[in-house]
Design an enzyme around this catalytic site. Structure first.
Site, PDB file in Angstrom:
ATOM      1  N   ASP A   1       0.495 -43.567 -28.863  1.00  0.00           N
ATOM      2  CA  ASP A   1      -0.729 -44.245 -29.279  1.00  0.00           C
ATOM      3  C   ASP A   1      -1.278 -44.950 -28.036  1.00  0.00           C
ATOM      4  O   ASP A   1      -0.597 -45.782 -27.429  1.00  0.00           O
ATOM      5  CB  ASP A   1      -0.354 -45.258 -30.372  1.00  0.00           C
ATOM      6  CG  ASP A   1      -1.546 -46.062 -30.836  1.00  0.00           C
ATOM      7  OD1 ASP A   1      -2.599 -46.029 -30.174  1.00  0.00           O
ATOM      8  OD2 ASP A   1      -1.413 -46.729 -31.874  1.00  0.00           O
ATOM      9  N   ILE A   2      -2.506 -44.624 -27.665  1.00  0.00           N
ATOM     10  CA  ILE A   2      -3.049 -45.133 -26.400  1.00  0.00           C
ATOM     11  C   ILE A   2      -3.178 -46.666 -26.397  1.00  0.00           C
ATOM     12  O   ILE A   2      -3.102 -47.285 -25.343  1.00  0.00           O
ATOM     13  CB  ILE A   2      -4.409 -44.443 -26.079  1.00  0.00           C
ATOM     14  CG1 ILE A   2      -4.699 -44.551 -24.587  1.00  0.00           C
ATOM     15  CG2 ILE A   2      -5.542 -45.011 -26.918  1.00  0.00           C
ATOM     16  CD1 ILE A   2      -5.755 -43.609 -24.103  1.00  0.00           C
TER      17      ILE A   2
ATOM     18  N   ASN B   1     -18.881 -43.369 -28.835  1.00  0.00           N
ATOM     19  CA  ASN B   1     -20.156 -42.680 -29.117  1.00  0.00           C
ATOM     20  C   ASN B   1     -21.268 -43.383 -28.343  1.00  0.00           C
ATOM     21  O   ASN B   1     -21.033 -44.419 -27.701  1.00  0.00           O
ATOM     22  CB  ASN B   1     -20.431 -42.636 -30.621  1.00  0.00           C
ATOM     23  CG  ASN B   1     -20.470 -44.027 -31.218  1.00  0.00           C
ATOM     24  OD1 ASN B   1     -21.172 -44.912 -30.719  1.00  0.00           O
ATOM     25  ND2 ASN B   1     -19.689 -44.257 -32.272  1.00  0.00           N
TER      26      ASN B   1
ATOM     27  N   GLY C   1     -11.497 -42.611 -35.330  1.00  0.00           N
ATOM     28  CA  GLY C   1     -10.586 -42.033 -34.336  1.00  0.00           C
ATOM     29  C   GLY C   1      -9.998 -43.053 -33.380  1.00  0.00           C
ATOM     30  O   GLY C   1      -9.702 -44.194 -33.754  1.00  0.00           O
ATOM     31  N   VAL C   2      -9.886 -42.650 -32.150  1.00  0.00           N
ATOM     32  CA  VAL C   2      -9.264 -43.520 -31.153  1.00  0.00           C
ATOM     33  C   VAL C   2     -10.143 -44.746 -30.879  1.00  0.00           C
ATOM     34  O   VAL C   2      -9.645 -45.848 -30.605  1.00  0.00           O
ATOM     35  CB  VAL C   2      -8.934 -42.704 -29.869  1.00  0.00           C
ATOM     36  CG1 VAL C   2     -10.153 -42.345 -29.089  1.00  0.00           C
ATOM     37  CG2 VAL C   2      -7.935 -43.420 -29.001  1.00  0.00           C
ATOM     38  N   ASP C   3     -11.446 -44.568 -31.017  1.00  0.00           N
ATOM     39  CA  ASP C   3     -12.407 -45.663 -30.853  1.00  0.00           C
ATOM     40  C   ASP C   3     -12.080 -46.799 -31.840  1.00  0.00           C
ATOM     41  O   ASP C   3     -11.979 -47.987 -31.462  1.00  0.00           O
ATOM     42  CB  ASP C   3     -13.816 -45.096 -31.129  1.00  0.00           C
ATOM     43  CG  ASP C   3     -14.935 -45.993 -30.629  1.00  0.00           C
ATOM     44  OD1 ASP C   3     -14.621 -47.000 -29.975  1.00  0.00           O
ATOM     45  OD2 ASP C   3     -16.114 -45.673 -30.898  1.00  0.00           O
TER      46      ASP C   3
ATOM     47  N   SER D   1     -13.240 -35.969 -26.965  1.00  0.00           N
ATOM     48  CA  SER D   1     -14.018 -34.977 -27.736  1.00  0.00           C
ATOM     49  C   SER D   1     -13.193 -34.074 -28.646  1.00  0.00           C
ATOM     50  O   SER D   1     -13.755 -33.262 -29.377  1.00  0.00           O
ATOM     51  CB  SER D   1     -14.856 -34.068 -26.814  1.00  0.00           C
ATOM     52  OG  SER D   1     -16.018 -34.749 -26.408  1.00  0.00           O
TER      53      SER D   1
ATOM     54  N   VAL E   1     -13.091 -35.994 -33.775  1.00  0.00           N
ATOM     55  CA  VAL E   1     -14.320 -35.940 -34.561  1.00  0.00           C
ATOM     56  C   VAL E   1     -15.370 -35.027 -33.912  1.00  0.00           C
ATOM     57  O   VAL E   1     -16.090 -34.305 -34.590  1.00  0.00           O
ATOM     58  CB  VAL E   1     -14.914 -37.377 -34.714  1.00  0.00           C
ATOM     59  CG1 VAL E   1     -16.231 -37.358 -35.457  1.00  0.00           C
ATOM     60  CG2 VAL E   1     -13.915 -38.282 -35.404  1.00  0.00           C
TER      61      VAL E   1
HETATM   62  N1  AR6 Z   1      -4.082 -42.733 -29.289  1.00  0.00           N
HETATM   63  C1  AR6 Z   1      -4.241 -41.559 -28.633  1.00  0.00           C
HETATM   64  N2  AR6 Z   1      -4.997 -40.552 -29.086  1.00  0.00           N
HETATM   65  C2  AR6 Z   1      -5.602 -40.733 -30.278  1.00  0.00           C
HETATM   66  C3  AR6 Z   1      -5.499 -41.926 -31.031  1.00  0.00           C
HETATM   67  C4  AR6 Z   1      -4.691 -42.950 -30.490  1.00  0.00           C
HETATM   68  N3  AR6 Z   1      -4.541 -44.116 -31.107  1.00  0.00           N
HETATM   69  N4  AR6 Z   1      -6.243 -41.797 -32.170  1.00  0.00           N
HETATM   70  C5  AR6 Z   1      -6.770 -40.569 -32.131  1.00  0.00           C
HETATM   71  N5  AR6 Z   1      -6.381 -39.926 -31.003  1.00  0.00           N
HETATM   72  P1  AR6 Z   1     -11.585 -38.919 -31.528  1.00  0.00           P
HETATM   73  P2  AR6 Z   1     -13.866 -37.713 -30.147  1.00  0.00           P
HETATM   74  C6  AR6 Z   1      -6.736 -38.588 -30.503  1.00  0.00           C
HETATM   75  O1  AR6 Z   1     -12.054 -38.396 -32.835  1.00  0.00           O
HETATM   76  O2  AR6 Z   1     -13.499 -36.367 -30.627  1.00  0.00           O
HETATM   77  C7  AR6 Z   1     -15.327 -41.827 -32.970  1.00  0.00           C
HETATM   78  O3  AR6 Z   1     -15.786 -42.111 -34.238  1.00  0.00           O
HETATM   79  C8  AR6 Z   1      -7.200 -37.589 -31.532  1.00  0.00           C
HETATM   80  O4  AR6 Z   1      -6.086 -36.912 -32.108  1.00  0.00           O
HETATM   81  O5  AR6 Z   1     -11.084 -40.304 -31.511  1.00  0.00           O
HETATM   82  O6  AR6 Z   1     -14.253 -37.873 -28.712  1.00  0.00           O
HETATM   83  C9  AR6 Z   1     -16.283 -42.274 -31.889  1.00  0.00           C
HETATM   84  O7  AR6 Z   1     -16.957 -43.462 -32.225  1.00  0.00           O
HETATM   85  C10 AR6 Z   1      -8.035 -36.644 -30.690  1.00  0.00           C
HETATM   86  O8  AR6 Z   1      -7.209 -35.637 -30.094  1.00  0.00           O
HETATM   87  O9  AR6 Z   1     -12.742 -38.826 -30.395  1.00  0.00           O
HETATM   88  C11 AR6 Z   1     -17.198 -41.106 -31.785  1.00  0.00           C
HETATM   89  O10 AR6 Z   1     -18.198 -41.177 -32.761  1.00  0.00           O
HETATM   90  C12 AR6 Z   1      -8.578 -37.524 -29.571  1.00  0.00           C
HETATM   91  O11 AR6 Z   1      -7.863 -38.757 -29.665  1.00  0.00           O
HETATM   92  C13 AR6 Z   1     -16.330 -39.936 -32.046  1.00  0.00           C
HETATM   93  O12 AR6 Z   1     -15.232 -40.407 -32.829  1.00  0.00           O
HETATM   94  C14 AR6 Z   1     -10.068 -37.808 -29.660  1.00  0.00           C
HETATM   95  O13 AR6 Z   1     -10.453 -37.916 -31.011  1.00  0.00           O
HETATM   96  C15 AR6 Z   1     -15.749 -39.363 -30.774  1.00  0.00           C
HETATM   97  O14 AR6 Z   1     -15.053 -38.202 -31.067  1.00  0.00           O
END
Ligand code: AR6
Length: 329
Positions: free
Chosen positions: A9-10, A23, A31-33, A116, A119
């Site tokens: 987990d980052i 975003n 997600g990670v955000d 990316s 989501v």
């Molecule tokens: N630690 C590490 N990696 C993670 C974590 C974590 N805690 N949580 C998720 N991931 P995403 P995007 C991975 O959807 O595709 C948001 O709503 C996850 O498995 O977080 O760039 C923003 O506000 C995936 O492989 O980011 C934007 O609207 C990776 O992180 C949108 O999502 C990225 O997934 C951005 O979408």
């Protein structure tokens, strides 16, 4: 300096900066955000509101607040639209701009999620390839330690064929030490007295002065490594960077007489130098190591060397898939 692929987990990584897959509004999301904002606390959102958003492919920096890092670098990845809308260039730009910002702010350690790939729908295997290529390109020119936090094992790009081949190779070669010991015991395996006597006689014949023996000693690891680098027409920096080994480790190998590199480091050099199996065994022997048939890690490395596959990222991704530590860590 190295890139480390880790499953974590980052928000838990202690480093100078973590990168957020944000975003355009920079005002949080899922997600990670969502995880980063939650862990950092309300103060992060307050600072984000002052930034005026962020263009796709660009990056902005804030403090880390309650996170165990000094900074959060927010970057906005492209939304996947089939791959013909410049997504790759934009994704590369996310990594480049984030790394540049990290550098400008004196960061020595940075952690990325796979931007990316959630989501925003970028295919995970390709997203990983863009990440590793762009980061390693940056690292050939810059000194920084970069972590790529991968949440999900399935992300790994290694093909089903490679996975199955490696699995078959492990099956064919893996010797469970306990099983071997029990088998020997069951077969009443023992060494007879005459075996010992023969060995002692042989030793008498070969007896020579300690001085003689020391003078015939093989080159040590550092000398052997330098010779191999020359032999393969590489230079030192190119070699340790390719091996995913840090400058500090390289410095220790070259300057500390009694420094003993880990087996992992020796094998990382073997891969970087594209050594044959024999050359690898020789390099390992200079620090008292050998490839073992009772160690999955060793068997996987052996598989790649025998098959002439020296792409450290493919190897690391495979090791990761088989729950082994990565090379050059
Ligand atoms: N630690 C590490 N990696 C993670 C974590 C974590 N805690 N949580 C998720 N991931 P995403 P995007 C991975 O959807 O595709 C948001 O709503 C996850 O498995 O977080 O760039 C923003 O506000 C995936 O492989 O980011 C934007 O609207 C990776 O992180 C949108 O999502 C990225 O997934 C951005 O979408």
């Amino acid at each position: 300096m190295p890139i480390h692929i880790i499953r974590q987990d980052i928000t838990k990584i202690k480093c100078d900066a973590i990168v957020n897959a944000a975003n355009n509004t920079l005002l949080g999301g899922g997600g990670v955000d969502g995880c980063i904002h939650k862990a950092a606390g309300r103060e992060l959102l307050k600072e984000c509101k002052t930034l005026g958003g962020c263009a796709t492919g660009d990056a902005k920096i804030t403090k880390g607040y309650k996170l165990p890092c000094k900074y959060v670098i927010h970057t906005v990845g492209p939304i996947w639209q089939g791959g013909m809308q410049g997504e790759r260039v934009l994704l590369e730009s996310c990594y480049k701009k984030s790394l540049q910002l990290a550098k400008e702010n004196g960061c020595e350690t940075v952690a990325f999620p796979l931007i990316s790939s959630g989501v925003y729908g970028y295919p995970k295997a390709e997203a990983l390839e863009v990440a590793t290529n762009t980061i390693s390109e940056f690292l050939t020119e810059n000194e920084m330690t970069v972590y790529l936090a991968i949440f999900d094992k399935k992300t790994y790009r290694i093909s089903e064929k490679l996975y199955n081949d490696v699995a078959a190779y492990i099956d064919d070669n893996y010797i469970d030490e306990n099983f071997e010991r029990d088998r020997r015991r069951m077969q009443g395996y023992s060494v007879s007295m005459s075996d010992f006597k023969a060995a002692a006689y042989f030793y008498e014949e070969e007896k020579t002065s300690l001085e003689d023996m020391l003078s015939k000693m093989d080159d040590n690891f550092a000398v052997t490594l330098l010779k191999l680098i020359d032999l393969k027409g590489m230079n030192d920096v190119e070699c340790y960077k390719k091996a995913n080994v840090s400058k500090q480790t390289w410095y220790k190998i070259m300057n500390e007489k009694d420094y003993k590199p880990s087996k992992n480091t020796v094998l990382a050099f073997a891969i970087a130098l594209k050594l044959t199996l024999e050359e690898t065994k020789h390099l390992l022997s200079t620090v008292g190591f050998a490839l073992s048939k009772s160690n999955k890690f060793d068997i996987i490395i052996e598989y790649f060397i025998i098959n002439g596959i020296y792409d450290i990222f493919v190897i690391n991704e495979t090791l990761f898939k088989f729950d082994q530590v990565c090379l050059g860590v």
